[in-house]
Design a protein around this motif. Structure first.
Motif, PDB file in Angstrom:
ATOM      1  N   CYS A 386       1.330  -1.947  -0.042  1.00  0.00           N
ATOM      2  CA  CYS A 386       0.091  -0.377  -0.365  1.00  0.00           C
ATOM      3  C   CYS A 386       0.980   1.286  -0.465  1.00  0.00           C
ATOM      4  CB  CYS A 386      -1.087   0.128   1.127  1.00  0.00           C
ATOM      5  SG  CYS A 386      -2.129  -1.020   0.656  1.00  0.00           S
ATOM      6  N   GLY A 387       2.094   1.043   0.628  1.00  0.00           N
ATOM      7  CA  GLY A 387       2.592   1.806   0.170  1.00  0.00           C
ATOM      8  C   GLY A 387       3.305   2.676  -0.666  1.00  0.00           C
ATOM      9  N   LEU A 388       3.854   1.822  -1.919  1.00  0.00           N
ATOM     10  CA  LEU A 388       3.918   2.053  -3.483  1.00  0.00           C
ATOM     11  C   LEU A 388       3.463   3.505  -4.410  1.00  0.00           C
ATOM     12  CD1 LEU A 388       4.210  -1.495  -5.156  1.00  0.00           C
ATOM     13  CD2 LEU A 388       5.999  -0.009  -4.214  1.00  0.00           C
ATOM     14  N   PRO A 389       1.842   3.619  -4.222  1.00  0.00           N
ATOM     15  CA  PRO A 389       1.644   4.367  -4.677  1.00  0.00           C
ATOM     16  C   PRO A 389       1.786   5.894  -4.185  1.00  0.00           C
ATOM     17  CG  PRO A 389      -0.122   2.959  -3.824  1.00  0.00           C
ATOM     18  CD  PRO A 389       0.952   2.608  -3.345  1.00  0.00           C
ATOM     19  N   PHE A 390       2.191   6.430  -3.189  1.00  0.00           N
ATOM     20  CA  PHE A 390       2.562   7.488  -2.130  1.00  0.00           C
ATOM     21  C   PHE A 390       4.043   7.309  -2.876  1.00  0.00           C
ATOM     22  CE2 PHE A 390      -0.784   5.629   0.571  1.00  0.00           C
ATOM     23  CZ  PHE A 390      -1.743   7.103   0.418  1.00  0.00           C
ATOM     24  N   LEU A 391       4.872   6.035  -2.966  1.00  0.00           N
ATOM     25  CA  LEU A 391       6.062   6.323  -3.359  1.00  0.00           C
ATOM     26  C   LEU A 391       5.832   6.396  -4.891  1.00  0.00           C
ATOM     27  CD1 LEU A 391       7.681   3.489  -1.270  1.00  0.00           C
ATOM     28  CD2 LEU A 391       7.928   6.531  -1.018  1.00  0.00           C
ATOM     29  N   TRP A 392       4.933   6.647  -5.080  1.00  0.00           N
ATOM     30  CA  TRP A 392       5.464   6.571  -6.976  1.00  0.00           C
ATOM     31  C   TRP A 392       5.172   7.959  -7.038  1.00  0.00           C
ATOM     32  CZ3 TRP A 392       7.645   5.127 -11.145  1.00  0.00           C
ATOM     33  CH2 TRP A 392       6.852   5.145 -12.005  1.00  0.00           C
ATOM     34  N   ALA A 393       3.974   8.724  -6.096  1.00  0.00           N
ATOM     35  CA  ALA A 393       3.883  10.067  -6.467  1.00  0.00           C
ATOM     36  C   ALA A 393       5.163  11.322  -6.131  1.00  0.00           C
ATOM     37  CB  ALA A 393       2.101  10.493  -5.628  1.00  0.00           C
ATOM     38  N   ALA A 394       5.546  10.453  -5.001  1.00  0.00           N
ATOM     39  CA  ALA A 394       6.503  11.378  -4.758  1.00  0.00           C
ATOM     40  C   ALA A 394       8.128  12.013  -5.501  1.00  0.00           C
ATOM     41  CB  ALA A 394       7.377  10.905  -3.098  1.00  0.00           C
ATOM     42  N   HIS A 395       8.210   9.988  -5.719  1.00  0.00           N
ATOM     43  CA  HIS A 395       9.004  10.083  -7.104  1.00  0.00           C
ATOM     44  C   HIS A 395       8.805  10.663  -8.510  1.00  0.00           C
ATOM     45  CE1 HIS A 395      11.985   8.243 -10.817  1.00  0.00           C
ATOM     46  NE2 HIS A 395      10.508   8.615 -11.083  1.00  0.00           N
ATOM     47  N   LYS A 396       7.067  11.468  -9.329  1.00  0.00           N
ATOM     48  CA  LYS A 396       6.877  12.127  -9.902  1.00  0.00           C
ATOM     49  C   LYS A 396       7.046  13.347  -9.531  1.00  0.00           C
ATOM     50  CE  LYS A 396       5.163  10.641 -12.932  1.00  0.00           C
ATOM     51  NZ  LYS A 396       5.468  10.113 -14.609  1.00  0.00           N
ATOM     52  N   ARG A 397       6.303  13.882  -8.961  1.00  0.00           N
ATOM     53  CA  ARG A 397       6.573  15.266  -7.839  1.00  0.00           C
ATOM     54  C   ARG A 397       8.362  15.110  -8.043  1.00  0.00           C
ATOM     55  NH1 ARG A 397       2.102  15.120  -2.983  1.00  0.00           N
ATOM     56  NH2 ARG A 397      -0.039  14.806  -5.136  1.00  0.00           N
ATOM     57  N   LEU A 398       9.279  14.339  -7.850  1.00  0.00           N
ATOM     58  CA  LEU A 398      10.182  14.801  -7.019  1.00  0.00           C
ATOM     59  C   LEU A 398      10.937  15.046  -8.812  1.00  0.00           C
ATOM     60  CD1 LEU A 398      13.075  15.733  -5.355  1.00  0.00           C
ATOM     61  CD2 LEU A 398      13.527  12.779  -5.264  1.00  0.00           C
TER      62      LEU A 398
END
Length: 416
Positions: A386-398
């Motif tokens: 469940c952490g993957l969507p949040f980490l992916w969002a952080a990656h895209k924003r960074l």
């Protein structure tokens, strides 16, 4: 080059590194077996055991934000000496405990002592080390931790950690010795200690306000909480599962060897993984680490084959290294310069995952452990993922933020 750098390391830093190694030997031969001792010897339910194990992490989360500040304010020496002798008393408390509530209380105190002593010791490492040698010193500390965890579980097995509290007595004695060595070293190297700061204490409300508005940091915090949650099942849920499952006759011994293998694999793969992962944006290793840990949890639940369990440990350890070795680099990269201390303090709240892990794992073990390992570990793997969507969002924003910064820089150069 490296031998010359080793000679330049301050005696206080060596004391902490070597003390950390011996400390991890005795804690890893006792604390990881607490869950097995409670369920197997004291006949405590898996759910109750989960709450007792979680108590340490909950106490740590509650105080970790202020751990570094306390040592800044009153000095590293006072904080480390008080906390190390209190920690020794906690281990003696474990050895003397005979009731469930006693284990709960001393494990809360264990979390508090750890969360005060370790930030202060890391800060002292930084204080006594020149900038060009800090990476070496912190890597030595990390290696010392894993060397300790290689030997600790095997010693714990020989001393009967799963059936007795005697190893806690040994741990207490080692921490008393560590404390007296620190007393001697502090007396011999007074000039190396920094002057306590008069700065005002950080305010949690202000820190949360700043970090919650950061569109990159917030998903990182949430995503890594799920990463830590997945990681927390190794020493809690898996330990109890191996001791409770009828199909595994030597679960306690197997768990001790799995702990030792975990630390040995960390030492083996850390350098090549970090060298490779450093080529990517720092959120990518966290994403891969989350995936590896989730897969390893599935492997633990798929059968009782020794090969599958040990392969699961290897996959889990690769995920652990990916998740935790790049964390500081990521926070340093996304934090605003004037708020770096706050960001590093606030990311400690992801240890809520360590609080939740043994409780959720205990509930699943009470319900499904005797029926199906997959029914225990599949939900845990899904929860970790469940952490993957949040980490992916952080990656895209960074990625977008750094691309925008590069674009603005190029525009400025053209205008100049």
């Amino acid at each position: 080059m490296i031998p010359k750098a080793l000679k330049s390391i301050h005696p206080l830093a060596w004391t902490i590194i070597i003390g950390t190694m011996f400390g991890r030997v005795v804690t890893s031969m006792s604390i990881p077996f607490l869950a097995i001792y409670l369920t197997g010897t004291m006949n405590v339910s898996a759910t109750q055991t989960g709450f007792i194990v979680a108590a340490s992490s909950l106490a740590g989360v509650s105080i970790s934000f202020y751990g570094g500040y306390i040592s800044d304010r009153i000095g590293r020496k006072k904080v480390m000496l008080v906390s190390v002798f209190c920690w020794a008393a906690v281990f003696f408390g474990f050895a003397a405990s005979t009731e469930v509530w006693m284990f709960f209380v001393v494990n809360v105190l264990n979390g508090l002592c750890r969360s005060v002593f370790e930030p202060a010791s890391r800060a002292l490492l930084s204080d006594t080390t020149s900038p060009e040698h800090k990476l070496l010193v912190f890597n030595l500390r990390y290696a010392a931790i894993n060397i300790g965890v290689v030997f600790g579980p095997i010693l714990g097995l020989q001393l009967g950690s799963a059936e007795s509290t005697f190893p806690f007595l040994v741990a207490g004695i080692v921490y008393v010795v560590y404390g007296f060595v620190l007393v001697i070293q502090f007396a011999a190297h007074r000039s190396a200690l920094p002057i306590p700061s008069e700065a005002a204490p950080p305010k949690i409300r202000e820190a949360l306000s700043v970090t919650s508005r950061d569109r990159i940091f917030l998903p990182v915090l949430i995503g890594t909480t799920f990463c830590v949650l997945g990681y927390g099942h190794f020493s809690s849920t898996l330990a109890q599962y191996l001791s409770l499952t009828p199909g595994i006759s030597n679960g306690k011994e197997l768990f001790s060897y799995m702990l030792a293998m975990n630390a040995a694999v960390v030492l083996l793969v850390q350098y090549p993984i970090v060298k490779t992962a450093s080529r990517f944006r720092p959120v990518v290793p966290l994403i891969l680490g989350n995936v590896f840990v989730a897969i390893s949890l599935l492997m633990f639940g798929m059968g009782h084959s020794l090969f599958l369990l040990l392969a699961g440990v290897f996959v889990f350890t690769v995920g652990e290294v990916l998740m935790f070795t790049m964390m500081d680099m990521l926070i340093d990269r996304i934090a605003k310069p004037e708020w770096k201390g706050t960001y590093f303090g606030t990311i400690g709240f992801n240890n809520i995952g360590n609080v939740v892990a043994p409780i959720v794992g205990g509930l699943l073990l009470d319900r499904f452990a005797l029926q199906s390992g997959f029914a225990v570990f599949a939900p845990l793997a899904l929860l970790t993922a469940c952490g993957l969507p949040f980490l992916w969002a952080a990656h895209k924003r960074l990625t977008a933020k750094e691309a925008g910064a590069e674009g603005n820089g190029n525009t400025a150069e053209k205008l100049a």
